[in-house]
Design a protein around this motif. Structure first.
Motif, PDB file in Angstrom:
ATOM      1  N   GLU A  93       0.743  -1.081  -0.078  1.00  0.00           N
ATOM      2  CA  GLU A  93       0.116   0.036   0.013  1.00  0.00           C
ATOM      3  C   GLU A  93       0.752   1.360   0.005  1.00  0.00           C
ATOM      4  N   ILE A  94       2.100   1.048   0.724  1.00  0.00           N
ATOM      5  CA  ILE A  94       2.861   2.431   0.909  1.00  0.00           C
ATOM      6  C   ILE A  94       3.722   2.605  -0.735  1.00  0.00           C
ATOM      7  N   GLU A  95       4.024   1.354  -1.181  1.00  0.00           N
ATOM      8  CA  GLU A  95       4.561   1.411  -2.425  1.00  0.00           C
ATOM      9  C   GLU A  95       3.644   2.177  -3.611  1.00  0.00           C
ATOM     10  N   ALA A  96       2.375   1.780  -3.491  1.00  0.00           N
ATOM     11  CA  ALA A  96       1.457   2.387  -4.345  1.00  0.00           C
ATOM     12  C   ALA A  96       1.099   3.821  -4.225  1.00  0.00           C
ATOM     13  N   LEU A  97       1.101   4.132  -2.936  1.00  0.00           N
ATOM     14  CA  LEU A  97       1.001   5.442  -2.550  1.00  0.00           C
ATOM     15  C   LEU A  97       2.200   6.447  -3.010  1.00  0.00           C
ATOM     16  N   GLN A  98       3.260   5.825  -2.820  1.00  0.00           N
ATOM     17  CA  GLN A  98       4.714   6.458  -3.337  1.00  0.00           C
ATOM     18  C   GLN A  98       4.414   6.670  -4.684  1.00  0.00           C
ATOM     19  N   LEU A 101       1.949   9.689  -5.429  1.00  0.00           N
ATOM     20  CA  LEU A 101       2.470  10.798  -5.066  1.00  0.00           C
ATOM     21  C   LEU A 101       3.526  11.260  -6.115  1.00  0.00           C
ATOM     22  N   GLU A 102       4.400  10.289  -6.639  1.00  0.00           N
ATOM     23  CA  GLU A 102       5.413  10.665  -7.473  1.00  0.00           C
ATOM     24  C   GLU A 102       4.800  11.114  -8.800  1.00  0.00           C
ATOM     25  N   THR A 103       3.657  10.404  -9.403  1.00  0.00           N
ATOM     26  CA  THR A 103       3.239  10.784 -10.595  1.00  0.00           C
ATOM     27  C   THR A 103       2.406  12.152 -10.259  1.00  0.00           C
ATOM     28  N   SER A 104       2.000  12.504  -9.000  1.00  0.00           N
ATOM     29  CA  SER A 104       1.165  13.708  -8.878  1.00  0.00           C
ATOM     30  C   SER A 104       2.235  14.925  -8.865  1.00  0.00           C
ATOM     31  N   ILE A 106       5.019  14.819 -10.495  1.00  0.00           N
ATOM     32  CA  ILE A 106       5.690  15.294 -11.747  1.00  0.00           C
ATOM     33  C   ILE A 106       4.641  15.931 -12.602  1.00  0.00           C
ATOM     34  N   ARG A 107       3.349  15.727 -12.388  1.00  0.00           N
ATOM     35  CA  ARG A 107       2.103  16.612 -13.045  1.00  0.00           C
ATOM     36  C   ARG A 107       2.354  18.085 -12.571  1.00  0.00           C
ATOM     37  N   LEU A 108       2.235  18.088 -11.239  1.00  0.00           N
ATOM     38  CA  LEU A 108       2.313  19.493 -10.694  1.00  0.00           C
ATOM     39  C   LEU A 108       3.531  20.255 -11.066  1.00  0.00           C
ATOM     40  N   LEU A 109       4.508  19.632 -11.257  1.00  0.00           N
ATOM     41  CA  LEU A 109       5.992  20.301 -11.751  1.00  0.00           C
ATOM     42  C   LEU A 109       5.644  20.586 -13.139  1.00  0.00           C
ATOM     43  N   ALA A 110       5.071  19.834 -13.872  1.00  0.00           N
ATOM     44  CA  ALA A 110       4.720  20.263 -15.401  1.00  0.00           C
ATOM     45  C   ALA A 110       3.730  21.341 -15.642  1.00  0.00           C
ATOM     46  N   ILE A 111       2.774  21.469 -14.469  1.00  0.00           N
ATOM     47  CA  ILE A 111       1.977  22.580 -14.577  1.00  0.00           C
ATOM     48  C   ILE A 111       2.637  23.883 -14.401  1.00  0.00           C
ATOM     49  N   VAL A 112       3.537  23.765 -13.214  1.00  0.00           N
ATOM     50  CA  VAL A 112       4.398  24.970 -12.801  1.00  0.00           C
ATOM     51  C   VAL A 112       5.072  25.582 -14.044  1.00  0.00           C
ATOM     52  N   ASP A 113       5.876  24.512 -14.637  1.00  0.00           N
ATOM     53  CA  ASP A 113       6.878  24.950 -15.697  1.00  0.00           C
ATOM     54  C   ASP A 113       6.025  25.496 -16.912  1.00  0.00           C
ATOM     55  N   SER A 114       4.623  24.956 -17.183  1.00  0.00           N
ATOM     56  CA  SER A 114       3.829  25.448 -18.190  1.00  0.00           C
ATOM     57  C   SER A 114       3.408  26.904 -17.912  1.00  0.00           C
ATOM     58  N   LEU A 115       3.137  27.195 -16.708  1.00  0.00           N
ATOM     59  CA  LEU A 115       2.890  28.345 -16.318  1.00  0.00           C
ATOM     60  C   LEU A 115       3.953  29.573 -16.288  1.00  0.00           C
ATOM     61  N   THR A 138      -2.483  15.251 -21.355  1.00  0.00           N
ATOM     62  CA  THR A 138      -1.530  14.329 -20.236  1.00  0.00           C
ATOM     63  C   THR A 138      -2.660  13.208 -19.940  1.00  0.00           C
ATOM     64  N   ASP A 139      -3.833  13.638 -19.617  1.00  0.00           N
ATOM     65  CA  ASP A 139      -4.645  12.688 -18.918  1.00  0.00           C
ATOM     66  C   ASP A 139      -4.966  11.537 -20.121  1.00  0.00           C
ATOM     67  N   ILE A 140      -5.198  12.141 -21.257  1.00  0.00           N
ATOM     68  CA  ILE A 140      -5.597  11.203 -22.515  1.00  0.00           C
ATOM     69  C   ILE A 140      -4.538  10.170 -22.712  1.00  0.00           C
ATOM     70  N   LYS A 141      -3.418  10.847 -22.665  1.00  0.00           N
ATOM     71  CA  LYS A 141      -1.973   9.774 -22.955  1.00  0.00           C
ATOM     72  C   LYS A 141      -1.906   8.823 -21.870  1.00  0.00           C
ATOM     73  N   GLU A 142      -2.046   9.297 -20.588  1.00  0.00           N
ATOM     74  CA  GLU A 142      -1.812   8.358 -19.302  1.00  0.00           C
ATOM     75  C   GLU A 142      -2.962   7.184 -19.537  1.00  0.00           C
ATOM     76  N   ALA A 143      -4.107   7.409 -19.713  1.00  0.00           N
ATOM     77  CA  ALA A 143      -5.214   6.725 -19.869  1.00  0.00           C
ATOM     78  C   ALA A 143      -4.993   5.435 -21.187  1.00  0.00           C
ATOM     79  N   ALA A 144      -4.436   6.204 -22.251  1.00  0.00           N
ATOM     80  CA  ALA A 144      -4.192   5.181 -23.320  1.00  0.00           C
ATOM     81  C   ALA A 144      -3.046   4.204 -22.841  1.00  0.00           C
ATOM     82  N   ALA A 145      -2.092   4.892 -22.222  1.00  0.00           N
ATOM     83  CA  ALA A 145      -0.862   3.928 -21.919  1.00  0.00           C
ATOM     84  C   ALA A 145      -1.280   2.830 -20.826  1.00  0.00           C
ATOM     85  N   LYS A 146      -2.282   3.355 -19.877  1.00  0.00           N
ATOM     86  CA  LYS A 146      -2.727   2.300 -19.172  1.00  0.00           C
ATOM     87  C   LYS A 146      -3.279   1.310 -19.534  1.00  0.00           C
TER      88      LYS A 146
END
Length: 150
Positions: A93-98, A101-104, A106-115, A138-146
């Motif tokens: 459970e901890i590994e899944a949470l990690q 969190l790492e995915t979140s 990365i996404r937040l840093l990408a938004i910051v960079d975009s801004l 990004t959401d569409i790409k992630e969904a397709a990859a999943k």
């Protein structure tokens, strides 16, 4: 020992101790003639196990099933495999949470960079649309990859 001393020695409030008692996590205290609760010294060790397990991320229900003398296999001989299995599940459970969190992050840093590095001169509404469109792509790409991975 009385509830006040147990609270002081454990670092827990008396109300938390009463809650643990009513929830069956610690044994019921004996009552003196004066009505005061009297807990055995072993209760302090049990409380240390409970608080340590909570810090490790276990819920009270999970803890109840693992503690000796509670409902569940804890009082049985050979209880170590059940505890080990519970710990392995918690690590998973901890590994899944990690990972989430790492995915979140990365996404937040990408938004910051975009801004911070996006086109200059856009009004707030246009910039918001641009950022949201990037998030949707990004959401569409992630969904397709999943979906492809499954």
């Amino acid at each position: 020992m009385r509830i006040g001393e147990l609270a002081q020695r454990s670092g827990l409030s008396a109300s938390r101790l009463r809650f643990y008692e009513s929830a069956g996590l610690i044994g019921p205290a004996e009552r003196g003639a004066n009505g005061y609760r009297a807990f055995p010294a072993e209760t302090l060790t049990r409380l240390e196990l409970i608080t340590g397990a909570q810090r490790a991320g276990f819920t009270l229900d999970e803890i109840r099933g693992l503690l000796p003398g509670c409902d569940g296999p804890a009082g049985e001989v050979g209880h170590a495999p059940q505890i080990a299995a519970a710990l392995r599940r918690k690590v998973g459970e901890i590994e899944a949470l990690q990972h989430r969190l790492e995915t979140s992050k990365i996404r937040l840093l990408a938004i910051v960079d975009s801004l911070e590095n996006g086109p200059q001169g856009l009004d707030c509404a246009a910039n918001t649309r641009r950022v949201l469109d990037g998030i949707k792509r990004t959401d569409i790409k992630e969904a397709a990859a999943k979906e492809a991975a499954e």
